[in-house]
Design a protein around this motif. Structure first.
Motif, mmCIF file in Angstrom:
data_model
loop_
_atom_site.group_PDB
_atom_site.id
_atom_site.type_symbol
_atom_site.label_atom_id
_atom_site.label_comp_id
_atom_site.label_asym_id
_atom_site.label_seq_id
_atom_site.Cartn_x
_atom_site.Cartn_y
_atom_site.Cartn_z
ATOM 1 N N GLY A 22 100.370 -9.137 -57.245
ATOM 2 C CA GLY A 22 99.258 -8.469 -57.773
ATOM 3 C C GLY A 22 99.156 -7.043 -58.174
ATOM 4 N N ARG A 24 97.993 -4.904 -56.154
ATOM 5 C CA ARG A 24 96.899 -4.258 -55.676
ATOM 6 C C ARG A 24 96.757 -4.109 -54.198
ATOM 7 N NH1 ARG A 24 92.116 -5.310 -58.937
ATOM 8 N NH2 ARG A 24 92.503 -6.216 -60.894
ATOM 9 N N LYS A 25 96.031 -3.075 -53.694
ATOM 10 C CA LYS A 25 95.843 -3.086 -52.281
ATOM 11 C C LYS A 25 94.220 -2.764 -52.363
ATOM 12 C CE LYS A 25 100.114 -3.239 -50.484
ATOM 13 N NZ LYS A 25 100.447 -2.196 -50.028
ATOM 14 N N LYS A 26 93.787 -2.915 -50.916
ATOM 15 C CA LYS A 26 92.373 -2.927 -50.588
ATOM 16 C C LYS A 26 92.243 -1.543 -50.763
ATOM 17 C CE LYS A 26 89.300 -3.643 -46.759
ATOM 18 N NZ LYS A 26 88.879 -3.886 -45.320
ATOM 19 N N SER A 50 89.480 -3.398 -54.574
ATOM 20 C CA SER A 50 90.762 -3.116 -54.319
ATOM 21 C C SER A 50 91.134 -1.851 -55.426
ATOM 22 C CB SER A 50 91.706 -4.336 -55.031
ATOM 23 O OG SER A 50 91.349 -4.987 -56.142
ATOM 24 N N LYS A 51 92.559 -1.309 -55.408
ATOM 25 C CA LYS A 51 92.969 -0.325 -56.280
ATOM 26 C C LYS A 51 94.079 -0.902 -56.880
ATOM 27 C CE LYS A 51 94.895 1.611 -52.067
ATOM 28 N NZ LYS A 51 94.870 2.926 -51.009
ATOM 29 N N ARG A 52 94.467 -0.453 -58.277
ATOM 30 C CA ARG A 52 95.692 -0.745 -58.824
ATOM 31 C C ARG A 52 96.889 0.157 -58.526
ATOM 32 N NH1 ARG A 52 94.742 -4.845 -62.495
ATOM 33 N NH2 ARG A 52 92.692 -5.120 -63.069
ATOM 34 N N LEU A 53 98.105 -0.459 -58.440
ATOM 35 C CA LEU A 53 99.255 0.468 -57.994
ATOM 36 C C LEU A 53 100.167 0.673 -59.300
ATOM 37 C CD1 LEU A 53 100.243 -1.160 -54.542
ATOM 38 C CD2 LEU A 53 98.844 0.676 -54.958
ATOM 39 N N PRO A 56 98.418 -2.949 -65.141
ATOM 40 C CA PRO A 56 98.339 -4.245 -64.990
ATOM 41 C C PRO A 56 99.227 -4.994 -66.334
ATOM 42 C CG PRO A 56 96.291 -3.499 -65.776
ATOM 43 C CD PRO A 56 97.079 -2.369 -64.987
ATOM 44 N N TRP A 123 101.886 5.391 -63.678
ATOM 45 C CA TRP A 123 100.708 4.995 -63.124
ATOM 46 C C TRP A 123 100.012 6.465 -62.519
ATOM 47 C CZ3 TRP A 123 97.371 1.973 -65.115
ATOM 48 C CH2 TRP A 123 96.106 1.538 -64.365
#
Length: 401
Positions: A22, A24-26, A50-53, A56, A123
């Motif tokens: 995913g 993603r992280k909280k 959540s935050k994208r790492l 996408p 990113w």
């Protein structure tokens, strides 16, 4: 043998297992920069999300392959217990396509893992003000590798020999719902066809009708799930037989295509249509039973005086009385397009008129021949078209396109 076991003997269960990272992280409170006096709501009221790492779009290929695998199974099967019930005759073709997707997934996975570190750096460069909170949440390549996988499993389903009656009834109930699920999936495809390819069009090409052929093949392959499917398949076959080999489709033929698609877009009306067609065949089946009429055919029609005929040479008065007194025959299409919403009455009446005119015309021109053709068709074994991706639809297999 129960009806449930008869169905299970003709299908396999295909489970598609696709795990997609995913990225993603909280989102934590410390990740936010708040102005003086700002206050976050408590956790029992709202979550931070959540935050994208990473971008996408880097993961879109995996989601696309997973959806393609599901479409392959749905083209010939229907959803069941988190997987897909597929006819045994189509299982080999399905697994061939799933093997291809597994190979594409593995290649995409290797490329993604090789460029993972660079993707994360890109990113952070794109969001320099939040590079710190991204860097703190980055997963290792080894961990990401465990969260990217594609596999599938094909198993047979059978009723257990020893099991509480209640549990067997629950399983039989699930098997019984397969027909409803199948008609629902057909309706979804037909609705897309109507909205995207037929509504508001004065003419269409044969390529626009590929969904109808796929619907036909799916219904034919799963016809053992519901006795009302076979006559619906015959209706679609009659329509496809009218499609010209070349050129555009317009006029009354396009209206008939639209009416058929609108019928298929409503599960209840599709079932009622199949039931009505079966009811229309009932008088013919009753006439074939000598014991019911009390007539000895050999005595009524001598061998040297008989001529080839689709129906037995029974007295005309018997056949006429049977047809006139059978409400299922005379009211074949009554009410199959009724709708509780007044705003749709005009559209339903139009679709009914198109199908009714076509049905009555066919009966007047070749009533006996078509009854013979329908009976032979219903007796043929189910034929399932091999499933494949969109490119396969352009092959010579779609001969009438």
């Amino acid at each position: 043998m129960t009806q449930t076991q008869l169905i299970l003997d003709q299908v396999v269960l295909v489970k598609v297992d696709a795990t997609i990272y995913g990225a993603r992280k909280k989102l934590n409170k410390e990740d936010l920069v708040l102005a003086d006096g700002s206050k976050l709501p408590p956790e029992d009221l709202a979550s931070l999300g959540s935050k994208r790492l990473l971008d996408p779009d880097r993961l879109s290929v995996f989601n696309r392959l997973k959806k393609e695998a599901e479409r392959i199974c749905l083209r010939v099967g229907t959803r069941f217990l988190g997987g897909f019930i597929v006819p045994v005759a189509a299982a080999a073709q399905v697994t061939t396509e799933l093997d291809r997707i597994a190979g594409d997934f593995a290649q995409a996975r290797a490329e993604f893992l090789a460029g993972y570190d660079a993707a994360v750096q890109d990113w952070m460069v794109k969001h320099p003000e939040f590079a710190g909170i991204i860097e703190k949440a980055i997963d290792s390549v080894a961990l990401v590798a465990t969260r990217l996988a594609f596999d599938y499993l094909v198993v047979s389903v059978a009723l257990p020999e020893q099991m509480p009656t209640q549990e067997i009834e629950r399983l039989e109930s699930k098997i019984g719902s397969l027909s409803e699920q199948m008609f629902h999936e057909i309706a979804v495809d037909a609705n897309l066809l109507v909205e995207q390819s037929l509504l508001g069009k004065e003419q269409v090409t044969r390529n626009a009708l590929r969904p109808i052929k796929r619907i036909r093949d799916k219904l034919d392959g799963l016809s053992f799930l519901d006795h009302r499917v076979a006559p619906v398949v015959a209706t679609i076959d009659d329509l496809l037989g009218k499609i010209p080999n070349r050129g555009t489709i317009e006029g009354s033929l396009l209206q008939e295509i639209l009416a058929t698609a609108m019928l298929l877009a409503d599960p209840d009306k599709t079932r009622q249509h199949g039931e009505g067609l079966l009811a229309a065949q009932a008088p013919v089946l009753e006439n074939d039973a000598d014991v019911d009429l009390g007539i000895d055919v050999e005595e009524t029609v001598k061998p040297e005086e008989s001529e080839p005929s689709v129906l037995p040479a029974y007295p005309a008065s018997v056949i006429t009385e049977t047809a006139e007194n059978d409400p299922d025959f005379t009211d074949l299409f009554d009410g199959i397009f009724d709708d509780e919403l007044d705003s749709e009455l005009a559209t339903d009446d139009w679709a009914l008129e198109v199908l009714l005119d076509n049905h009555q015309s066919d009966l007047q021109t070749s009533h006996g021949v078509e009854e013979d053709h329908d009976s032979n068709h219903a007796a043929d074994p189910a034929t399932v078209t091999a499933c494949g991706d969109e490119e396969a639809d352009d092959s010579d297999q779609d001969y009438w396109f």
